[in-house]
Design an enzyme around this catalytic site. Structure first.
Site, PDB file in Angstrom:
ATOM      1  N   HIS A   1      12.632  -2.665  10.140  1.00 33.56           N
ATOM      2  CA  HIS A   1      13.337  -1.641  10.602  1.00 33.56           C
ATOM      3  C   HIS A   1      13.894  -0.958   9.276  1.00 33.56           C
ATOM      4  O   HIS A   1      14.620  -1.647   8.667  1.00 33.56           O
ATOM      5  CB  HIS A   1      14.473  -1.999  11.525  1.00 33.56           C
ATOM      6  CG  HIS A   1      15.237  -1.058  12.173  1.00 33.56           C
ATOM      7  ND1 HIS A   1      14.740  -0.111  13.221  1.00 33.56           N
ATOM      8  CD2 HIS A   1      16.316  -0.438  11.761  1.00 33.56           C
ATOM      9  CE1 HIS A   1      15.399   0.866  13.535  1.00 33.56           C
ATOM     10  NE2 HIS A   1      16.607   0.622  12.977  1.00 33.56           N
TER      11      HIS A   1
ATOM     12  N   ASP B   1      16.262  -3.334  18.839  1.00 36.32           N
ATOM     13  CA  ASP B   1      16.537  -3.721  17.609  1.00 36.32           C
ATOM     14  C   ASP B   1      17.992  -4.507  17.381  1.00 36.32           C
ATOM     15  O   ASP B   1      18.683  -4.375  16.338  1.00 36.32           O
ATOM     16  CB  ASP B   1      16.901  -2.338  16.767  1.00 36.32           C
ATOM     17  CG  ASP B   1      15.697  -1.417  16.747  1.00 36.32           C
ATOM     18  OD1 ASP B   1      14.496  -1.880  16.876  1.00 36.32           O
ATOM     19  OD2 ASP B   1      15.979  -0.308  16.723  1.00 36.32           O
TER      20      ASP B   1
ATOM     21  N   CYS C   1      15.511  20.441 -47.586  1.00 44.11           N
ATOM     22  CA  CYS C   1      15.615  18.800 -47.539  1.00 44.11           C
ATOM     23  C   CYS C   1      15.050  18.134 -48.558  1.00 44.11           C
ATOM     24  O   CYS C   1      15.867  17.026 -49.072  1.00 44.11           O
ATOM     25  CB  CYS C   1      15.345  18.317 -46.238  1.00 44.11           C
ATOM     26  SG  CYS C   1      13.705  18.519 -45.546  1.00 44.11           S
TER      27      CYS C   1
END
Length: 912
Positions: free
Chosen positions: A123, A159, A722
């Site tokens: 469920h 249920d 760089c």
């Protein structure tokens, strides 16, 4: 032998194997059935629903394939009483346990109680909350923060039976029935049901009575209209809880319209849109490019993505005022052939339909949700570039509409949301340059939080180019969330690698179409000389994306021989998988090229990107975002955030959903980023940091080449490089000649407007950097180095600095140890024959990015290059980087390589 030593083993083994009847239906039931068979249980019968339109339920189809007895009773009871013939057929199977993974039929107690182990039911809620048939819907409608599933023992209540096993999960704010089911309730539910059976077989299954406290029962949810007198969150929960089925509707323009695909939104995102009156709502909705914005009675907003009309037609909510306005496209011969292929696919799915006509409706002919998944996959097999979503099928239900939609997608004319760009336009460099200036988040250009902006400055004259949106922390969080969703849920994560490569290649084509515009923007924003920007800044960027487009389908692991490979037939293999959300923080010296170096490899590996350009040079990055969107990159894959390092960069370093950060910049900031990444979530880091690259020039060099390349090693890109040669070591016997030749060449350098084709040397990038260069040179003079020429700012508007030459530089001096990052040549002598000593001096630095050597002696070149501690060694050349060659440093110049094969195969992937 095992039975002799462990006489209980056969009995113990049998305890785990049971005769099971599976009573249920759907893909969920099918998966439970398959897993139970893998566990070794005997499925003595499958009881499911009758065929629908001639098609068996997936559970039935799977069982029939395996030769398992399948029963398709239309009902088990009549007027509340069990049907004796049905019960008898069930009992004849000899089941010891009933497993009911998903069952829509009422099963009589004569069946429930018959097996010796009873019956268990899956469920999809945390019982006793949400008993009843629409548990997932009600979990969302009630706004539960926790959801989950229960496996319980069936009894004669609804249920209410004792709990055997429960598992819970968080319910996300924008979860739908579909998302929570796919994420948790389906996969974990299958595992949980099988685990419950295992506990029963072991004799360890509990029976925990359900408490009455907190128990709720809700009836089957039915299609219902929307009560607008609620908060935005309550409206959102009602719409997402009703989902497509049964659907939440309201009256709009005199007809019932069903709303689905709801999410909560910030009110700040709802500014632009066309009003839509909705009776009963607290204020009109807004049809925006993102969807339909609705408002609760608290003034807060939600966004609805999709709408369905009474005739079953579905549209994107953003298209509400344009629905039905598209003219049919005429198909080419190739497209007609594709249409006939798809007609055959529809026929194979809709087996109950005699012939597929243009008017045939997919769903009215009996297709279900699993058929949608199949149809989407069938399209991918026949046209991989046509990436459909399930929603595309729901919105184009007739065969004619479906084909028109597919053809439009194949042509790139699928009526996607128009990209809205608020350009700043300038007539410059004999062209009209169109520059976006906002943040780019989740496929849209948007203002920063609070509308915050800053001015980006043209270094040529010091004037403002335009106002640029200044990202805030909340903007970073939105961008990362978009990138995460695109990676985990979007089409990018599911895309075939070759399709990803084609998309990256298309982006490179668009960049090439706009290369003059990109180079012009780079020149006015960073001060790069236009001709250099065209060749290097932009040209190499295009090459980089083309190169990595080719790597998309070549990122693979390997098979590894292991000791246990035989006789047990064990196999070990590795995979390379994308990391996820990658943050990229780039510098201001090569704005577009640094973006390309890092982003191309990242995308090729299948990651998503949040990129922060340098605050002083954002414009080519946001232009790139526009081109990426026009190339067709899905929303959220690329996000661009101009902003400060202390705010945006720091948040990216700290963000728990960022899995990798790539940074190019100073060593000081790199250390801080590395620490933040470690402390936050140990994210992967790659760093390309400072350098003080040595260049050794021996007396046996080619002097003309050494002078030319030595000049380039320092003054290329006005020294903002760089890998620039931070210090030249020149052999004593040629020192004076070399200096003289360099000075002669420096006098020829033309300083001026970077857009002037005759300019050699443009302005420095920004004012703060210019001031540091002046201070750097003043320090050199104070320490006693000889300033041969330059060393000061050029007296003209803008940020110009004279190319500078120092000689007699001693090892202890500041300018010998630290990089200038500008047009400053530092020359030191070394004595003839002292190769090892000059190597010691060259390596006496904490940096190790690049280096170089000039000599005609190949043995000397190899000896020196092997002993220079740098990531790159140039021999008789300099600055010759290539997209196929890895680039990165040693020591405090960082770690991790840009470019080359390993960049996308290892840097932006994880081994599994």
């Amino acid at each position: 032998m095992i039975t002799e030593h462990f006489p209980l083993w056969p009995v113990y083994s049998e305890l785990y194997k049971m005769k099971i009847a599976v009573i249920g239906q759907s893909l969920f039931g099918q998966e439970v059935y398959k897993e139970l068979r893998k566990e070794g249980h005997t499925i003595v019968g499958v009881f499911t629903i009758p065929d629908k339109d001639g098609k068996a339920d997936p559970l039935a189809a799977e069982a029939e394939k395996d030769g398992v007895s399948v029963f398709k009773f239309p009902r088990w009871r009549v007027k509340g009483q069990a049907i004796p013939e049905v019960v008898a057929q069930y009992k004849a199977t000899g089941a010891e346990l009933n497993v009911m993974p998903f069952c829509s039929q009422f099963i009589p107690m004569e069946v429930i109680d018959h097996p010796k182990h009873g019956s268990i039911i899956y469920h999809p809620s945390l019982l006793p909350r949400h008993r009843g048939a629409s548990a997932i819907n009600w979990t969302l409608i009630h706004g539960d923060k926790k959801g989950g599933f229960t496996v319980f023992w069936a009894d004669d209540g609804l249920d209410t039976g004792p709990v055997l096993l429960q598992r819970e999960c968080d319910v996300e704010p924008n979860d739908t029935v579909n998302t929570i089911y796919k994420r948790f309730l389906f996969p974990e539910g299958v595992k949980g049901t099988v685990e419950a059976v295992r506990l029963i077989a072991q004799g360890k299954a509990p029976r925990i009575p359900q408490p009455e406290e907190g128990a709720t029962y809700e009836c089957i949810q039915k299609k219902d209209n929307i009560d607008w007198n609620q908060s935005a969150e309550a409206l959102h929960n009602w719409i997402r809880g009703n989902d497509k089925v049964p659907g939440a509707w309201a009256e709009v323009d005199g007809q019932k319209v069903t709303f689905y695909g709801s999410s909560l939104v910030d009110n700040g995102t709802t500014a632009n849109g066309q009003p839509l009156d909705i009776p009963g709502a607290s204020r009109p909705g807004l049809v925006t490019k993102s969807g339909l914005v609705l408002f609760g009675n608290d003034g807060k907003a939600l966004l609805v993505k999709n709408l369905q009309f009474e005739d079953g037609k579905m549209i994107a909510a953003a298209q509400y005022f344009r629905s039905g306005s598209s003219a049919a496209v005429e198909l080419t011969e190739e497209e007609k052939a594709f249409a006939e292929q798809m007609r055959a696919v529809w026929q194979s799915i809709l087996t109950n339909v005699a012939q597929i006509e243009d008017s045939t409706d997919f769903f009215k002919s009996g297709a279900a949700s699993m058929d949608v998944v199949r149809l989407v996959e069938e399209v991918k097999l026949r046209a991989s570039s046509c990436q459909l979503q399930n929603e595309d099928v729901y919105m184009n239900t007739s065969f004619q509409d479906f084909i028109q939609m597919c053809v439009r997608k194949l042509r790139g004319e699928d009526d996607e949301e128009e990209l809205v760009v608020d350009y700043v336009e300038k007539n410059i460099n004999n062209m009209t340059v169109k520059m976006p200036h906002q943040l780019f988040i989740n496929g849209e250009f948007v203002d920063a939080e609070g509308g915050k902006t800053y001015k980006t400055i043209n270094p040529t004259d010091g004037t403002a180019i335009c106002d640029v949106s200044l990202a805030q922390i909340s903007d970073v969080d939105k961008a990362v969330a978009a990138a995460k969703e695109a990676f985990e849920e979007g089409e990018w994560g599911k895309m075939n690698p070759r399709d990803r490569g084609r998309l990256i290649h298309k982006l490179a084509d668009l960049m090439e179409e706009h290369q003059e515009e990109l180079a012009t923007i780079e020149a006015i924003d960073s001060g790069a000389v236009y001709t250099l920007a065209l060749k290097t800044h932009v040209g190499m960027s295009i090459q980089t994306f083309r190169y990595f487009a080719g790597w998309c389908d070549k990122i693979q692991g390997c098979t590894i021989p292991i000791n246990q490979a035989r006789p047990n037939r064990n196999l070990t293999f590795t995979k390379r998988e994308p990391i996820g959300v990658c943050a990229i923080v780039i510098p201001w010296n090569y704005p577009l090229m640094m973006l390309a170096w890092k982003t191309a490899a990242c995308l090729a590996a299948g990651n998503t990107v949040v990129l922060k350009p340098a605050q002083v040079t954002p414009l080519t990055a946001v232009k790139f975002a526009e081109l990426a969107a026009r190339a067709g990159f899905p929303k959220g894959v690329i996000n661009i955030l101009p902003g400060s390092g202390s705010l945006v960069g720091q948040r990216l370093s700290d963000h728990p959903d960022v899995r990798k950060l790539g940074f190019t910049g100073s060593t000081e900031i790199g250390k801080h980023i590395m620490k933040s990444c470690a402390v936050s979530n140990v994210k992967k880091v790659s760093l390309e940091l400072g350098g003080k690259s040595p260049l050794i020039i021996f007396s046996d060099c080619d002097m003309d080449k050494a002078v030319r390349m030595g000049m380039s090693s320092v003054f290329f890109n006005k020294g903002e490089n760089c890998i620039a040669a931070g210090r030249l070591f020149v052999e004593e016997s040629i020192h004076d000649q070399f200096v003289k030749r360099v000075v002669e060449e420096m006098k020829k350098m033309r300083i001026g407007d970077p857009l002037d084709r005759s300019t050699d040397h443009g302005p420095q990038n920004h004012k703060a950097h210019l001031d540091k260069l002046v201070e750097y040179c003043q320090t050199g003079v104070k320490e006693g180095a000889t300033l041969v020429c330059g060393g000061k700012q050029v007296q003209r508007p803008g940020f110009f600095f004279e190319p500078t030459l120092f000689t007699d530089v001693q090892d202890h001096m500041y300018i010998a140890q630290e990089e200038s990052f500008g047009p400053v040549m530092i020359i030191s002598k070394f004595k003839s024959g002292e190769v090892d000593d000059v190597l010691r001096r060259a390596n006496a630095t904490e940096y190790g990015l690049a280096s170089g050597v000039f000599t005609r002696d190949i043995s000397k070149a190899l000896y020196v290059s092997e002993r220079l501690n740098a990531g790159t060694v140039f021999v008789n050349t300099y600055n010759k980087t290539d997209v196929a060659a890895p680039f990165g440093g040693f020591k405090q110049s960082g770690f991790g390589k840009d470019l080359g094969e390993q960049s996308c195969r290892t840097k932006f992937t994880s081994g599994v």
